[in-house]
Design an enzyme around this catalytic site. Structure first.
Site, short mmCIF file in Angstrom:
data_model
loop_
_atom_site.label_atom_id
_atom_site.label_comp_id
_atom_site.label_asym_id
_atom_site.label_seq_id
_atom_site.Cartn_x
_atom_site.Cartn_y
_atom_site.Cartn_z
N ASP A 84 0.75 -1.36 -0.01
CA ASP A 84 -0.05 0.04 -0.05
C ASP A 84 0.72 1.27 0.03
O ASP A 84 0.42 2.28 -0.80
CB ASP A 84 -1.08 0.16 1.18
CG ASP A 84 -1.93 -1.07 1.13
OD1 ASP A 84 -1.59 -2.04 0.84
OD2 ASP A 84 -2.99 -0.82 1.47
N ASP A 126 -0.37 -4.98 4.84
CA ASP A 126 -1.59 -4.97 5.07
C ASP A 126 -2.70 -6.03 4.41
O ASP A 126 -3.32 -6.85 5.39
CB ASP A 126 -2.38 -3.83 4.48
CG ASP A 126 -1.70 -2.48 5.02
OD1 ASP A 126 -1.03 -2.62 5.80
OD2 ASP A 126 -2.13 -1.52 4.65
N CYS A 197 4.72 -1.16 8.35
CA CYS A 197 4.55 0.39 9.04
C CYS A 197 4.40 0.48 10.35
O CYS A 197 3.43 -0.04 10.90
CB CYS A 197 3.50 1.13 8.13
SG CYS A 197 3.88 1.03 6.32
N GLU A 447 -6.64 3.40 -1.39
CA GLU A 447 -6.52 4.26 -0.30
C GLU A 447 -6.07 5.65 -0.63
O GLU A 447 -5.45 5.85 -1.59
CB GLU A 447 -5.47 3.64 0.94
CG GLU A 447 -5.97 2.36 1.50
CD GLU A 447 -5.07 1.92 2.49
OE1 GLU A 447 -3.78 2.18 2.26
OE2 GLU A 447 -5.17 0.86 2.94
N SER A 473 -5.95 5.10 4.33
CA SER A 473 -4.79 4.37 5.06
C SER A 473 -5.04 4.26 6.55
O SER A 473 -5.67 5.21 6.91
CB SER A 473 -3.65 5.03 4.78
OG SER A 473 -2.61 4.58 5.55
#
Length: 634
Positions: A84, A126, A197, A447, A473
């Site tokens: 992402d 994700d 992340c 996103e 996000s």
């Protein structure tokens, strides 16, 4: 009662008639003794296109060691992953949510095709997390989903930073607040190694959710990616997978309505990502457990925020691990009576037992003291109204603004909105509308972090709102409303908006509306025509033909089912004993093993069925009303 730990693999490798299969396996080093043991699929999502999954090969070696030591035979396969963060703001981002389905399908295919007795999935970025969980639920064999862990925080000027700060620095540069040298300093410091992340963004949100659900070992997922403890914990997880196989504990033995509510509470209490609504909804549907959007709102409303995590709070995911991890969050929620402590964890023990073992670090500030939460209610809120009759999602963590009224600034693509932000065309009070970015319209429901972070970087996060039929996000903060359903591409009300329309958002009242007369609204919708599909072949076209509404988790399915009923229709169905003619038809067809499509009244065709064999995946624009489920009535 003894459990047959090889009830699947013996069909593939036992008996004289399976000699060809064994011969092929001998060619790559498996002995007859190896094939006589339970066979465990190690489904890896390693890939070299991102830091999130980059270290998973090392973890695969460790989990296989644990499986072998416990008497099993591991076999590894690899599936795909889409970053992402890397693809954000580009056409490639459309692949992200689509990849959830590809990951789930590919793991399920290998699991079924090669008759594995159990599964351990290694995940990072994700969509690999819910994708692996969906596959495990479908296969319903003993197994676990193991999250590779968070990246360490970057350091700049003595402060922790994450990828979120890079996106916000881009907006600050566009606004003239920083120069390119400063942006490069932020860029160079934000990602110091492997791991996902580092805030309570989507990956860490879903990782925590899976611990609460009972699909990941308690305490495992919060261990950071490069922490020395991770390797040994992964070996132990391999051994745990064999224990689950020995006692016959399957995912559907653990997943219950209460365990899903526990997961929602865990997400809400940590200020987690709105993407949890999509993914938990999809997983519940796969497990056959009723879960509606209102359940997210109800559970979040009663759940205090106990963890101060980025993007809305102060600390990173590794800080939560150091403070006491998932067990400490669970203990706070149990003390407050907000989760069910009798629900099973991945090892079969109840949550109350694990929470009682929480080790709270002295002086930690990440998790608030019992009875003194950072905020009285959780971060996930469901809005409805004329613009979102099927629902929309907003995260109320990290900001207090609950009302906004302002003029719409309408864009039909994320790129167009981002260009407007870079040109400083968005003013305080505006409502940025980004549409035709939903599951079908995108396709893939991108996103919008590039846009939202740029608004934050320009100092507009407290004076501007944003609504979209796409997603946000987990790093997004501010009054940003996503998952608007029905989406614009199927004739949802968001398609009727024009520049300057006054939009009213009231989070406390749970409403989102536009100040248009019913007559004007109806006139615009009558004139609306569906846009031509952006893709007419390949995976995106296939996804657009099969995907459902965001309100249903954006799941794909082989035929168009009834959408989640409105409260009135649901009540009418309950008055009829919870049965409808269409539902009975489906159940009877399923019992007979038929996959026939139920008849519908009138001349109504689904988008998927009406597509020609060659050419567009959906018909070109033509006259006629489009219902909220995307069906075209002549």
């Amino acid at each position: 009662m003894s459990v047959d730990t090889r009830q699947n693999s013996r069909r593939l490798y036992d008996g004289y008639d399976r000699a060809p299969a064994r011969a092929m396996m001998r060619g790559i080093g498996f002995s007859r003794e190896d094939l006589a043991k339970p066979c465990i699929l190690v489904a890896n999502t390693w890939i070299e296109t991102m830091p999130c999954n980059f270290h998973l090969r090392q973890l695969a070696d460790a989990v296989k060691e644990g499986i072998r030591a416990a008497g099993g035979t591991p076999m590894e396969c690899n599936t795909i992953a889409i970053s992402d963060g890397v693809t954000m703001g580009t056409e490639g981002m459309k692949a992200s949510l689509v990849s959830r389905e590809v990951i789930a399908d590919s793991i399920e295919l290998v699991g079924r095709g090669h008759a594995f007795d159990g599964v351990v999935a290694l995940v990072g970025c994700d969509k690999t997390i819910p994708g692996a969980a969906l596959a495990l639920i479908r296969l319903n064999v003993p197994g676990l989903v193991l999250y590779g862990g968070s990246i360490a925080a970057g350091k700049l000027d003595g402060k922790d930073i994450t990828i979120q700060h890079v996106f916000e620095a881009v907006g600050a540069l566009a606004a003239g607040k920083i120069d390119e040298r400063r942006l490069e300093q932020v860029e160079n410091a934000a990602c110091p190694g492997a791991g996902a992340c580092g805030g309570q963004y989507t990956a860490n949100t879903m990782a925590l959710g899976l611990e609460f659900l009972g699909l990941s070992p308690v305490g495992y997922n919060t261990i950071p990616a490069l922490d020395p403890r991770k390797t040994e914990a992964t070996r132990q997880a391999g051994a745990l997978a064999m224990e689950l196989l020995a006692k016959g504990q399957r995912p559907l033995d653990v997943l219950t309505r209460a365990s899903f509510e526990n997961a929602i509470a865990g997400v809400a209490s940590t200020g987690g990502s709105t993407n949890a609504v999509l993914h938990l909804s999809a997983m519940a549907r796969e497990a056959g457990i009723p879960l509606e959007l209102e359940d997210f709102d109800r559970v979040s409303r009663r759940t205090p925020i106990y963890a101060s995590l980025l993007p809305g709070g102060e600390f990173t995911a590794p800080d939560l691990d150091a403070a006491g991890g998932c067990r400490l969050v669970a203990r706070r929620l149990l003390d407050a009576g907000r989760v069910d402590g009798t629900q099973k964890t991945a090892d079969g023990r109840p949550w109350a037992e694990h929470a009682g073992q929480a080790a709270e670090a002295t002086g930690q500030r990440v998790v608030a003291p019992a009875g003194a939460p950072f905020k009285a209610s959780g971060g996930l809120v469901i809005l409805r109204g004329r613009l979102a009759p099927e629902g929309a999602v907003v995260k109320m963590a990290g900001h207090e603004r609950s009302k906004h009224v302002g003029p719409a600034r309408v864009y039909d693509r994320e790129e167009d909105a981002f260009e407007a932000v870079k040109k400083n065309a968005i003013q305080p009070g505006d409502v940025v509308v980004i549409r035709y970015e939903g599951p079908k319209g995108g396709p893939g429901m991108r996103e919008m972090l590039g846009v939202t972070a740029a608004l934050v970087g320009q100092g507009l996060s407290e004076s501007v709102a944003l609504i979209t039929d796409g997603r946000f996000s987990g790093a997004t903060k501010g009054l940003m409303i996503g998952h608007v359903a029905p989406e614009a591409a199927v004739g949802g009300p968001i398609a009727a908006l024009r520049d300057g329309d006054e939009i009213a958002i009231d989070v406390e009242a749970r409403t989102i509306d536009v100040k248009l007369s019913p007559a004007e609204f109806a006139r615009r919708m009558k004139a609306w025509r569906a846009p031509a599909p952006r893709y007419t072949a390949g995976v995106f076209a296939k996804y657009a033909a099969l995907v459902s509404s965001a309100a249903e988790g954006a799941v794909t399915r082989p035929w168009r089912e009834e959408s989640a009923p409105s409260p009135g229709r649901r009540d009418a169905a309950l008055e009829n004993g919870g049965k409808t003619k269409r539902g009975v038809t489906r159940r009877r067809a399923a019992i007979r093993g038929q996959a026939s499509r139920p008849k519908r009244a009138g001349k109504v065709k689904s988008v998927a069925k009406s597509a020609p064999r060659r050419g567009p995946a959906v018909p070109p624009a033509r006259k006629g009303k489009v219902t909220v489920r995307g069906r075209r009535a002549r």
